[in-house]
Scaffold this motif. Structure first.
Motif, mmCIF file in Angstrom:
data_model
loop_
_atom_site.group_PDB
_atom_site.id
_atom_site.type_symbol
_atom_site.label_atom_id
_atom_site.label_comp_id
_atom_site.label_asym_id
_atom_site.label_seq_id
_atom_site.Cartn_x
_atom_site.Cartn_y
_atom_site.Cartn_z
ATOM 1 N N TYR A 34 -1.246 3.732 1.751
ATOM 2 C CA TYR A 34 -0.946 2.388 2.194
ATOM 3 C C TYR A 34 -1.856 2.033 3.360
ATOM 4 C CZ TYR A 34 3.161 2.107 -0.813
ATOM 5 O OH TYR A 34 3.986 2.068 -1.896
ATOM 6 N N SER A 94 -0.801 -9.165 -0.947
ATOM 7 C CA SER A 94 -0.624 -8.160 0.096
ATOM 8 C C SER A 94 0.567 -8.552 0.954
ATOM 9 C CB SER A 94 -1.888 -8.014 0.953
ATOM 10 O OG SER A 94 -2.176 -9.200 1.642
ATOM 11 N N SER A 115 10.587 -3.727 1.041
ATOM 12 C CA SER A 115 9.247 -4.195 0.732
ATOM 13 C C SER A 115 9.138 -5.712 0.873
ATOM 14 C CB SER A 115 8.831 -3.759 -0.677
ATOM 15 O OG SER A 115 9.726 -4.258 -1.645
ATOM 16 N N ILE A 117 5.500 -4.072 4.811
ATOM 17 C CA ILE A 117 6.691 -3.327 4.395
ATOM 18 C C ILE A 117 7.376 -2.767 5.643
ATOM 19 C CG2 ILE A 117 5.884 -2.845 2.065
ATOM 20 C CD1 ILE A 117 5.002 -0.109 2.936
ATOM 21 N N ASP A 140 1.100 -3.262 2.259
ATOM 22 C CA ASP A 140 0.930 -2.827 0.873
ATOM 23 C C ASP A 140 0.121 -3.867 0.109
ATOM 24 O OD1 ASP A 140 1.283 -1.580 -1.645
ATOM 25 O OD2 ASP A 140 3.110 -2.748 -2.020
ATOM 26 N N ALA A 149 0.291 2.439 -3.594
ATOM 27 C CA ALA A 149 0.289 3.906 -3.558
ATOM 28 C C ALA A 149 0.503 4.495 -4.946
ATOM 29 C CB ALA A 149 1.359 4.432 -2.604
ATOM 30 N N GLY A 196 3.701 -1.056 -6.159
ATOM 31 C CA GLY A 196 2.998 -0.823 -4.909
ATOM 32 C C GLY A 196 1.689 -0.065 -5.100
ATOM 33 N N THR A 238 9.820 -5.640 -4.456
ATOM 34 C CA THR A 238 8.552 -5.932 -5.123
ATOM 35 C C THR A 238 8.747 -7.021 -6.176
ATOM 36 O OG1 THR A 238 7.765 -3.683 -4.746
ATOM 37 C CG2 THR A 238 6.686 -4.919 -6.504
ATOM 38 N N THR A 248 8.882 1.253 -2.914
ATOM 39 C CA THR A 248 7.546 1.072 -2.356
ATOM 40 C C THR A 248 7.423 1.769 -1.011
ATOM 41 O OG1 THR A 248 7.319 -1.065 -3.474
ATOM 42 C CG2 THR A 248 5.847 -0.647 -1.618
#
Length: 333
Positions: free
Chosen positions: A289, A252, A84, A255, A110, A214, A212, A169, A37
């Motif tokens: 992000y 949310s 993360s 990170i 994130d 992104a 994540g 994650t 992530t």
């Protein structure tokens, strides 16, 4: 692949930089590993930093997951690890036993994103309870169709894709959804490489996965992000705005990078970390992000210069920490 143009450019530049460095002097190396992530931000920082240093410093960036990165970090094998989630008690103990002190540096926020196939016609939003019904350990081998999650949904096979057990994650999602980190059914397609998960969901009409934000943004033409009902009962889609406003909860999260204190004494590592904090907000936004407020990066720089070490977290999993709460904790470090 995420940011393929950036990655290709980085590879070309790195190759040229290595040749130039070999011709004049041995280059210095900064070793980074950890979260997939955090990787997009770190990879962007590494590329720009290496370009600025004209090949004199090489930055290697691996993806072994948050847990895998901490294992290497606490063995002293790498200078920096991406995470993360905050460091856990066992990892703190491992680092202490090995004499590894560290600086905890938040670099962005994130929105952990739940996705389905874009042609899925029936999933409009999901509750945490529905996600728990899919992912809890007791669902293994039993909850195998969408209809078992919601009677209004079709009797179609439920295909799940998620990060592997070394992923932060995975830790965060299971804590937020199931109520206990690493507590999950095991009969799903797992990978530490988020691009594998992207492709898995994109190819299966009955699939659901998470990773994540992104990776979703980079592939939103072949994925559909699912709004999640927050504690107030509002269906909220992941976005920079909903994270900044504290509405996208509980998925949310902050990170981080963790920096080995001894490594920070090396000029090349200190220069990279200072570059990260100077340009990290801009690059976090570039790779989709949520950047922290400018004051957060300034505070982190000041903490590094003052030699402040350790974590503002207690070594146990937490969910629902907002940007404002994180900044208050960092100010008290």
């Amino acid at each position: 692949m995420l940011k393929i143009n950036r990655m290709a450019a980085a590879a070309v530049f790195a190759a040229g930089g290595l040749l130039a460095a070999a011709a004049h002097a041995q280059f210095k190396v900064v070793r980074i590993d950890g979260s997939s992530t955090v990787f997009p931000i770190t990879e962007a920082v590494a590329e720009d930093f290496q370009r600025a240093k004209r090949g004199a410093i090489r930055v290697t960036v691996g993806i072994s997951g948050t847990g895998g990165g901490f294992k290497k970090f606490c063995r002293g094998e790498i200078d920096i690890t991406g995470a993360s989630r905050p460091i856990l008690s066992k990892e703190m103990e491992d680092c202490k036993a090995a004499g590894i002190e560290y600086h905890e540096v938040p670099v962005a926020f994130d929105a952990l994103t739940v996705v389905v196939h874009p042609k899925n016609p029936f999933v409009k939003a999901l509750t945490i309870e529905q996600l728990k019904r899919m992912w809890a350990p007791g669902a293994q081998g039993k909850v195998t169709s969408w209809k078992q999650v919601d009677p209004a949904w079709p009797d179609a096979p439920l295909k799940l894709f998620g990060p592997g057990a070394d992923s932060g994650t995975f830790d965060y999602f299971t804590e937020a959804v199931v109520g206990k980190a690493k507590s999950s059914r095991g009969d799903f397609t797992a990978s530490e490489d988020d691009n594998v998960l992207v492709q898995g969901v994109a190819r299966d009409l009955n699939a659901l996965g998470y990773f994540g934000f992104a990776y979703y943004v980079e592939n939103q033409d072949k994925l559909k992000a699912v709004p999640i009902l927050n504690p107030r009962g509002e269906p909220v889609a992941p976005s920079m705005q909903t994270v900044l406003k504290g509405r996208y909860q509980p998925l949310s999260r902050p990170i981080f990078i963790y920096v080995n204190a001894k490594s920070l004494a090396k000029p090349e590592v200190r220069e990279l970390v200072e570059f990260y904090l100077t340009h990290g907000g801009e690059l976090a936004r570039e790779v989709k992000y949520v950047p922290l407020p400018a004051a957060a990066y300034e505070t982190a720089l000041e903490h590094l210069r003052q030699g402040k070490k350790g974590t503002v977290f207690g070594g146990t999993p937490e969910v629902g920490v907002t940007i404002d709460e994180l900044l208050k904790r960092e100010a008290r470090l």
